[in-house]
Design a protein around this motif. Sequence first.
Motif, PDB file in Angstrom:
ATOM      1  N   HIS A  12      41.408 -48.817  18.924  1.00 27.21           N
ATOM      2  CA  HIS A  12      40.395 -47.905  18.395  1.00 27.21           C
ATOM      3  C   HIS A  12      40.183 -48.118  16.910  1.00 27.21           C
ATOM      4  O   HIS A  12      39.051 -48.026  16.405  1.00 27.21           O
ATOM      5  N   GLU A  13      41.247 -48.423  16.168  1.00 24.81           N
ATOM      6  CA  GLU A  13      41.107 -48.709  14.739  1.00 24.81           C
ATOM      7  C   GLU A  13      40.224 -49.936  14.525  1.00 24.81           C
ATOM      8  O   GLU A  13      39.475 -50.016  13.550  1.00 24.81           O
ATOM      9  N   LEU A  14      40.328 -50.903  15.434  1.00 26.61           N
ATOM     10  CA  LEU A  14      39.482 -52.093  15.350  1.00 26.61           C
ATOM     11  C   LEU A  14      38.012 -51.696  15.462  1.00 26.61           C
ATOM     12  O   LEU A  14      37.162 -52.157  14.684  1.00 26.61           O
ATOM     13  N   VAL A  15      37.699 -50.826  16.422  1.00 33.59           N
ATOM     14  CA  VAL A  15      36.319 -50.359  16.588  1.00 33.59           C
ATOM     15  C   VAL A  15      35.873 -49.564  15.361  1.00 33.59           C
ATOM     16  O   VAL A  15      34.760 -49.753  14.843  1.00 33.59           O
ATOM     17  N   PHE A  16      36.745 -48.673  14.872  1.00 36.32           N
ATOM     18  CA  PHE A  16      36.389 -47.863  13.704  1.00 36.32           C
ATOM     19  C   PHE A  16      36.117 -48.731  12.477  1.00 36.32           C
ATOM     20  O   PHE A  16      35.264 -48.403  11.646  1.00 36.32           O
ATOM     21  N   ALA A  17      36.851 -49.844  12.352  1.00 39.81           N
ATOM     22  CA  ALA A  17      36.646 -50.732  11.211  1.00 39.81           C
ATOM     23  C   ALA A  17      35.246 -51.343  11.235  1.00 39.81           C
ATOM     24  O   ALA A  17      34.572 -51.433  10.204  1.00 39.81           O
ATOM     25  N   VAL A  18      34.797 -51.763  12.411  1.00 40.68           N
ATOM     26  CA  VAL A  18      33.466 -52.359  12.524  1.00 40.68           C
ATOM     27  C   VAL A  18      32.388 -51.300  12.328  1.00 40.68           C
ATOM     28  O   VAL A  18      31.380 -51.521  11.640  1.00 40.68           O
ATOM     29  N   VAL A  19      32.597 -50.138  12.920  1.00 47.14           N
ATOM     30  CA  VAL A  19      31.633 -49.044  12.743  1.00 47.14           C
ATOM     31  C   VAL A  19      31.605 -48.605  11.278  1.00 47.14           C
ATOM     32  O   VAL A  19      30.541 -48.287  10.728  1.00 47.14           O
ATOM     33  N   GLY A  20      32.770 -48.609  10.612  1.00 47.18           N
ATOM     34  CA  GLY A  20      32.820 -48.245   9.207  1.00 47.18           C
ATOM     35  C   GLY A  20      31.960 -49.146   8.346  1.00 47.18           C
ATOM     36  O   GLY A  20      31.252 -48.683   7.440  1.00 47.18           O
ATOM     37  N   ARG A  21      31.995 -50.447   8.612  1.00 44.95           N
ATOM     38  CA  ARG A  21      31.127 -51.354   7.860  1.00 44.95           C
ATOM     39  C   ARG A  21      29.668 -51.010   8.089  1.00 44.95           C
ATOM     40  O   ARG A  21      28.844 -51.020   7.157  1.00 44.95           O
ATOM     41  N   ALA A  22      29.319 -50.684   9.333  1.00 42.44           N
ATOM     42  CA  ALA A  22      27.929 -50.349   9.640  1.00 42.44           C
ATOM     43  C   ALA A  22      27.502 -49.072   8.925  1.00 42.44           C
ATOM     44  O   ALA A  22      26.392 -48.984   8.395  1.00 42.44           O
ATOM     45  N   VAL A  23      28.384 -48.073   8.889  1.00 42.22           N
ATOM     46  CA  VAL A  23      28.062 -46.829   8.188  1.00 42.22           C
ATOM     47  C   VAL A  23      27.837 -47.102   6.706  1.00 42.22           C
ATOM     48  O   VAL A  23      26.857 -46.639   6.106  1.00 42.22           O
ATOM     49  N   ASN A  24      28.749 -47.856   6.100  1.00 42.92           N
ATOM     50  CA  ASN A  24      28.599 -48.173   4.686  1.00 42.92           C
ATOM     51  C   ASN A  24      27.294 -48.903   4.420  1.00 42.92           C
ATOM     52  O   ASN A  24      26.602 -48.638   3.434  1.00 42.92           O
ATOM     53  N   GLN A  25      26.941 -49.837   5.302  1.00 46.65           N
ATOM     54  CA  GLN A  25      25.719 -50.610   5.124  1.00 46.65           C
ATOM     55  C   GLN A  25      24.494 -49.714   5.236  1.00 46.65           C
ATOM     56  O   GLN A  25      23.558 -49.801   4.432  1.00 46.65           O
ATOM     57  N   VAL A  26      24.487 -48.831   6.225  1.00 45.51           N
ATOM     58  CA  VAL A  26      23.347 -47.934   6.417  1.00 45.51           C
ATOM     59  C   VAL A  26      23.184 -47.002   5.223  1.00 45.51           C
ATOM     60  O   VAL A  26      22.078 -46.805   4.700  1.00 45.51           O
ATOM     61  N   LEU A  27      24.284 -46.409   4.756  1.00 46.55           N
ATOM     62  CA  LEU A  27      24.188 -45.486   3.634  1.00 46.55           C
ATOM     63  C   LEU A  27      23.807 -46.202   2.343  1.00 46.55           C
ATOM     64  O   LEU A  27      23.090 -45.647   1.503  1.00 46.55           O
ATOM     65  N   ALA A  28      24.273 -47.419   2.186  1.00 46.88           N
ATOM     66  CA  ALA A  28      23.982 -48.158   0.958  1.00 46.88           C
ATOM     67  C   ALA A  28      22.555 -48.684   0.927  1.00 46.88           C
ATOM     68  O   ALA A  28      21.918 -48.722  -0.129  1.00 46.88           O
ATOM     69  N   GLU A  29      22.033 -49.091   2.074  1.00 41.06           N
ATOM     70  CA  GLU A  29      20.737 -49.768   2.107  1.00 41.06           C
ATOM     71  C   GLU A  29      19.597 -48.881   2.584  1.00 41.06           C
ATOM     72  O   GLU A  29      18.461 -49.327   2.648  1.00 41.06           O
TER      73      GLU A  29
END
Length: 361
Positions: A12-29
Motif C-alpha cells: 500500500h505504501e508503494l501505491v501511496f508513493a505513486v499517488v503522492g507524486r500525482a497529487v503534488n503534480q496536480v497541486l503544483a501545475e
Amino acid sequence: MYVGSTGERGLHELVFAVVGRAVNQVLAEGGDSIDVTLTPDGGVRVTDDAPGGSFEAAADSAGPGLEALLTTLHMGCRAPVDRRVAHVGIGTGLFVANALSSRLTAEVRCAGERRVQVHARGVAVTSPAAAGPASGHGTAIAFWPDSEIFETTRCSFAVLAERFRQIAFLNRGLGISLTDERPAGGTRAVRFRFPDGVRDFVAALAAETGSALDPGVIGFEREDTRMAGRMEVALLWSGSREGRVRGFANSRATPEGGTHLDGFRDGVAAAVTAYAREQRLLAAGDPGPDADRITDGLTAVVSVALDQPEFRGSTRGQLGNTEVRLCVAESVREHLADWFEEHSEQAAEFVGRLLRAGRQD
C-alpha cells in the motif's frame, strides 16, 4: 526498503508513493483530479490531469523530468515558486515503484500527442516514443508490484479508499477516484472531493459519533512565513468529554502528535482563559484550564503544509519543526478570540463547560 515492508503495508505504501507524486503534480501545475484503478491482472494505474507532465525536464524547471524520476534516486520533490505542493508521498516515489515492480508503463499526454515508455524491474525497456494522438493532458503510471518481492500483490480496496478520502479532505477541492476492476461481480468505484477541506473532515468525524453541537464547525487557514508554510484548522465542540484531535503535516498523519498539535492546545487554552477572565468566569488568581485537558470535548483537525517538514522518530509520526508551535498557537488564539466575541452566547456555554469539567477533575 523505502516502503518499509514486503507485506500488505509495504504494498500500500508503494501505491501511496505513486499517488503522492500525482497529487503534488496536480497541486503544483493546476490540475483537478486523480484516478486510481486496480486492474484485473494485478496492476495499479494512476492517472492525473496536470498539464506539466513531461519525460524531459523543461528548460525553466529546477526539477528532473519524468524519465529521470523513474530511473534515478531523487530525494524530495520540486517546490513551485508560487504554490506549495502537498508532499503527500515520499520524494523517491516513482523510482521506488519502478524498482519494486515487475513492469511499469509511463504515459504522458501533451500537445495532442501520447508518448509512452516501458520499464521492467527499474530498467527502461524502451525510450519515450510517440504512441498516437491524445486529447487533454496529464500523466498515467501503470505498474505491477513484483511478486518476487512482495508477499502479496493484492491491494485492499478499503485501505486505499480510506487514505484517498483523507487526502481529499486535506487538499480542498481535489478530486480522487478509486476504481476496482477485479471483482467477478462487476466494477466498484468511489470518488472523493470536499469543497470545504478540513471543515468537511471535522464534520465527518463528528457525524461518526453524533455528538456535535451548534453552531457547527469553526475553521480558518493562514499562511505564516515564520514557519515557511500554511496551516488549516477546523474544530467544533461536542456534547461529550471525549476529544478527537487529529494532526497532519503535508498530508501525512502524525499519530504521535508534534509541534502543530502542541500549538493548537496552547492556542485554545489561551483563548479560553482570556475569555473567561474577561467575562469574570475566572477570578484573577484562579489558574486557567490546563492545555493538556483543553481538547476534552473537541473534535478538530490541524493540518500544516511546510516547505521543510521535520519528522521525529523512526516512524516519522511526530512533527518536530519548533517554529510551528508558536505560529499555530497565535493563529488559533486570535481566531477563537474573534469567534468568541461574535458568538457570545455559545462561547459562554462552551467556556463555562470547560471550566466546570476542569474543576471536577
